[in-house]
Motif scaffolding. Sequence first.
Motif, mmCIF file in Angstrom:
data_model
loop_
_atom_site.group_PDB
_atom_site.id
_atom_site.type_symbol
_atom_site.label_atom_id
_atom_site.label_comp_id
_atom_site.label_asym_id
_atom_site.label_seq_id
_atom_site.Cartn_x
_atom_site.Cartn_y
_atom_site.Cartn_z
ATOM 1 N N LEU A 204 26.370 -7.681 -18.977
ATOM 2 C CA LEU A 204 27.783 -7.304 -19.107
ATOM 3 C C LEU A 204 28.068 -6.706 -20.481
ATOM 4 O O LEU A 204 28.783 -5.703 -20.600
ATOM 5 N N LEU A 205 27.501 -7.300 -21.530
ATOM 6 C CA LEU A 205 27.727 -6.795 -22.878
ATOM 7 C C LEU A 205 27.116 -5.413 -23.081
ATOM 8 O O LEU A 205 27.642 -4.591 -23.836
ATOM 9 N N GLN A 206 26.007 -5.157 -22.400
ATOM 10 C CA GLN A 206 25.360 -3.859 -22.513
ATOM 11 C C GLN A 206 26.113 -2.782 -21.736
ATOM 12 O O GLN A 206 26.210 -1.632 -22.168
ATOM 13 N N LEU A 207 26.677 -3.149 -20.590
ATOM 14 C CA LEU A 207 27.330 -2.172 -19.715
ATOM 15 C C LEU A 207 28.784 -1.916 -20.075
ATOM 16 O O LEU A 207 29.266 -0.787 -19.989
ATOM 17 N N PHE A 208 29.493 -2.960 -20.480
ATOM 18 C CA PHE A 208 30.935 -2.843 -20.723
ATOM 19 C C PHE A 208 31.252 -3.360 -22.122
ATOM 20 O O PHE A 208 31.187 -4.566 -22.376
ATOM 21 N N PHE A 209 31.605 -2.439 -23.030
ATOM 22 C CA PHE A 209 31.828 -2.817 -24.422
ATOM 23 C C PHE A 209 32.967 -3.822 -24.561
ATOM 24 O O PHE A 209 32.954 -4.688 -25.443
ATOM 25 N N TRP A 210 33.968 -3.737 -23.661
ATOM 26 C CA TRP A 210 35.134 -4.599 -23.785
ATOM 27 C C TRP A 210 34.836 -6.068 -23.487
ATOM 28 O O TRP A 210 35.622 -6.957 -23.844
ATOM 29 N N THR A 211 33.697 -6.336 -22.852
ATOM 30 C CA THR A 211 33.360 -7.745 -22.604
ATOM 31 C C THR A 211 33.085 -8.483 -23.912
ATOM 32 O O THR A 211 33.208 -9.711 -23.978
ATOM 33 N N ALA A 212 32.728 -7.742 -24.984
ATOM 34 C CA ALA A 212 32.533 -8.375 -26.295
ATOM 35 C C ALA A 212 33.849 -8.975 -26.778
ATOM 36 O O ALA A 212 33.869 -10.058 -27.369
ATOM 37 N N TYR A 213 34.970 -8.280 -26.503
ATOM 38 C CA TYR A 213 36.279 -8.806 -26.892
ATOM 39 C C TYR A 213 36.635 -10.045 -26.065
ATOM 40 O O TYR A 213 37.198 -11.008 -26.586
ATOM 41 N N VAL A 214 36.296 -9.998 -24.785
ATOM 42 C CA VAL A 214 36.589 -11.138 -23.901
ATOM 43 C C VAL A 214 35.784 -12.358 -24.323
ATOM 44 O O VAL A 214 36.333 -13.457 -24.498
ATOM 45 N N PHE A 215 34.470 -12.182 -24.488
ATOM 46 C CA PHE A 215 33.618 -13.292 -24.908
ATOM 47 C C PHE A 215 34.019 -13.793 -26.296
ATOM 48 O O PHE A 215 34.021 -14.998 -26.563
ATOM 49 N N GLY A 216 34.341 -12.841 -27.186
ATOM 50 C CA GLY A 216 34.732 -13.223 -28.541
ATOM 51 C C GLY A 216 36.003 -14.052 -28.550
ATOM 52 O O GLY A 216 36.089 -15.075 -29.233
ATOM 53 N N ALA B 52 26.836 -24.660 -20.877
ATOM 54 C CA ALA B 52 26.025 -23.445 -20.847
ATOM 55 C C ALA B 52 26.865 -22.203 -21.104
ATOM 56 O O ALA B 52 26.382 -21.233 -21.701
ATOM 57 N N VAL B 53 28.120 -22.232 -20.679
ATOM 58 C CA VAL B 53 28.979 -21.060 -20.828
ATOM 59 C C VAL B 53 29.211 -20.724 -22.294
ATOM 60 O O VAL B 53 28.927 -19.606 -22.753
ATOM 61 N N ASP B 54 29.740 -21.711 -23.078
ATOM 62 C CA ASP B 54 30.032 -21.381 -24.466
ATOM 63 C C ASP B 54 28.768 -21.322 -25.327
ATOM 64 O O ASP B 54 28.716 -20.593 -26.312
ATOM 65 N N SER B 55 27.709 -22.066 -24.959
ATOM 66 C CA SER B 55 26.470 -21.997 -25.723
ATOM 67 C C SER B 55 25.835 -20.617 -25.623
ATOM 68 O O SER B 55 25.414 -20.028 -26.626
ATOM 69 N N VAL B 56 25.758 -20.092 -24.405
ATOM 70 C CA VAL B 56 25.176 -18.766 -24.205
ATOM 71 C C VAL B 56 26.051 -17.688 -24.834
ATOM 72 O O VAL B 56 25.551 -16.745 -25.457
ATOM 73 N N ALA B 57 27.375 -17.833 -24.684
ATOM 74 C CA ALA B 57 28.279 -16.858 -25.302
ATOM 75 C C ALA B 57 28.103 -16.840 -26.816
ATOM 76 O O ALA B 57 28.136 -15.774 -27.444
ATOM 77 N N ALA B 58 27.896 -18.020 -27.415
ATOM 78 C CA ALA B 58 27.731 -18.101 -28.865
ATOM 79 C C ALA B 58 26.466 -17.387 -29.330
ATOM 80 O O ALA B 58 26.484 -16.658 -30.329
ATOM 81 N N ILE B 59 25.375 -17.561 -28.621
ATOM 82 C CA ILE B 59 24.128 -16.933 -29.061
ATOM 83 C C ILE B 59 24.115 -15.445 -28.724
ATOM 84 O O ILE B 59 23.477 -14.643 -29.416
ATOM 85 N N LEU B 60 24.848 -15.034 -27.682
ATOM 86 C CA LEU B 60 24.949 -13.603 -27.379
ATOM 87 C C LEU B 60 25.708 -12.861 -28.471
ATOM 88 O O LEU B 60 25.591 -11.642 -28.594
ATOM 89 N N ALA B 61 26.496 -13.603 -29.261
ATOM 90 C CA ALA B 61 27.159 -12.984 -30.401
ATOM 91 C C ALA B 61 26.158 -12.647 -31.500
ATOM 92 O O ALA B 61 26.416 -11.797 -32.355
ATOM 93 N N ILE B 62 25.019 -13.311 -31.473
ATOM 94 C CA ILE B 62 23.969 -13.059 -32.467
ATOM 95 C C ILE B 62 23.027 -11.957 -32.002
ATOM 96 O O ILE B 62 22.651 -11.071 -32.760
ATOM 97 N N ILE C 161 33.272 -9.742 -31.669
ATOM 98 C CA ILE C 161 34.340 -8.732 -31.639
ATOM 99 C C ILE C 161 34.056 -7.626 -32.657
ATOM 100 O O ILE C 161 34.209 -6.434 -32.362
ATOM 101 N N LEU C 162 33.632 -8.009 -33.853
ATOM 102 C CA LEU C 162 33.340 -7.015 -34.894
ATOM 103 C C LEU C 162 32.206 -6.081 -34.499
ATOM 104 O O LEU C 162 32.152 -4.938 -34.969
ATOM 105 N N SER C 163 31.310 -6.557 -33.628
ATOM 106 C CA SER C 163 30.174 -5.727 -33.238
ATOM 107 C C SER C 163 30.599 -4.472 -32.500
ATOM 108 O O SER C 163 29.855 -3.493 -32.455
ATOM 109 N N GLU C 164 31.807 -4.483 -31.917
ATOM 110 C CA GLU C 164 32.301 -3.321 -31.197
ATOM 111 C C GLU C 164 33.403 -2.602 -31.969
ATOM 112 O O GLU C 164 34.234 -1.907 -31.397
ATOM 113 N N THR C 165 33.421 -2.802 -33.278
ATOM 114 C CA THR C 165 34.351 -2.112 -34.164
ATOM 115 C C THR C 165 33.540 -1.321 -35.184
ATOM 116 O O THR C 165 32.308 -1.442 -35.240
ATOM 117 N N PRO C 166 34.194 -0.507 -36.021
ATOM 118 C CA PRO C 166 33.445 0.224 -37.049
ATOM 119 C C PRO C 166 32.663 -0.672 -38.001
ATOM 120 O O PRO C 166 31.696 -0.219 -38.634
#
Length: 351
Positions: free
Chosen positions: A129-141, A213-223, A274-279
Amino acid sequence: MNDLSFTVPLWVWASVSLVIAVMLAVDLIAHRDNHVIGFKEAAVWSGVWIAIGLAFGLVLFAWQGGEVSSTYYAGYLIEKALSIDNVFVFALVFSFFAVPDAYQHKVLFWGVIGALVFRLVFIFVGAELLQLFFWTAYVFGAFLIWTGYKMAVSKDEEVHPDRNIVVRLVKRIIPTDPRFHGGRFFTRINGRRVATLLFVALVAIEATDLIFAVDSVAAILAITTNTFLVWTANAFAVLGLRSLYFCLAGLLRRFAYLHYGLAVLLAFAGVKLILSETPVGKLPIPLTLGVIVVTITVSIGWSLIATRDDHGDHGGATPGTSSADGANTGRETGQGSAPSTRSHGTEPPRP
């Protein structure tokens, strides 16, 4: 979302999966007699699991270099820190259902397998999802920031394992005997196959694993969204969860302020995502690793210093039925002996 990209041959995936399976088998064989696990044994096993997890980072360093290795260590540390929060809820579930000490490792073993399966699914779905849709980074963040906020302000909310919707559903579908029958999950009564109370406790543990598992995986996907790094960091952190429980279950009350550190880490991961999808782009891994190490160190140190005069009252408690609160009392009153720190509005034991 730009991220680390390197080719991982199929044989490497197979080899790592085989190593994980072998370690699970060794752990199962070592505790096949359902004996009560003491602190010394748990500490030795915890040291083994941590050493294996750290050694894998060195393998990555030799194979792919420092950036990949550092990214793995950052993911491993944040997952290890969050796994401590799992221990709080495990202690509550075991106390509530009065699970005998000798059978707790068996429940945790199957619980860890469930946790690995849940995380594997969420890793591939979330990364895609993060690779296909940039806005999912905002949702997960946003989800991680909200989770961190709820963890910080909702530490003492009361939880009831018997009210978990999954546990209630299992009781309705599967005939259940409200007693333990040794270490069996199922038994026969009057020729009828029924689930035991130990199976109900396992269902409660699996339900918590699903939420964690939901928040743990979301946290490491931020890395990183590199599925190989995310999976291995998760797997090696979770593998030591059983031994970690038996090491810390009697000391949980001394981690009074750990939930603030975990809240900071989740919120930091959300902001980073969230910052990963900003300048601004992705924050440097050394900075991420530094924030994780400092936050964990400060929150644990703060907790130990603040509770140094109280350890005599609680430090000697052992997991399960020998806890100071009394497991049977926990079942009667609906309260466990250890609080949950990860209560973000959807605590595992609450529907």
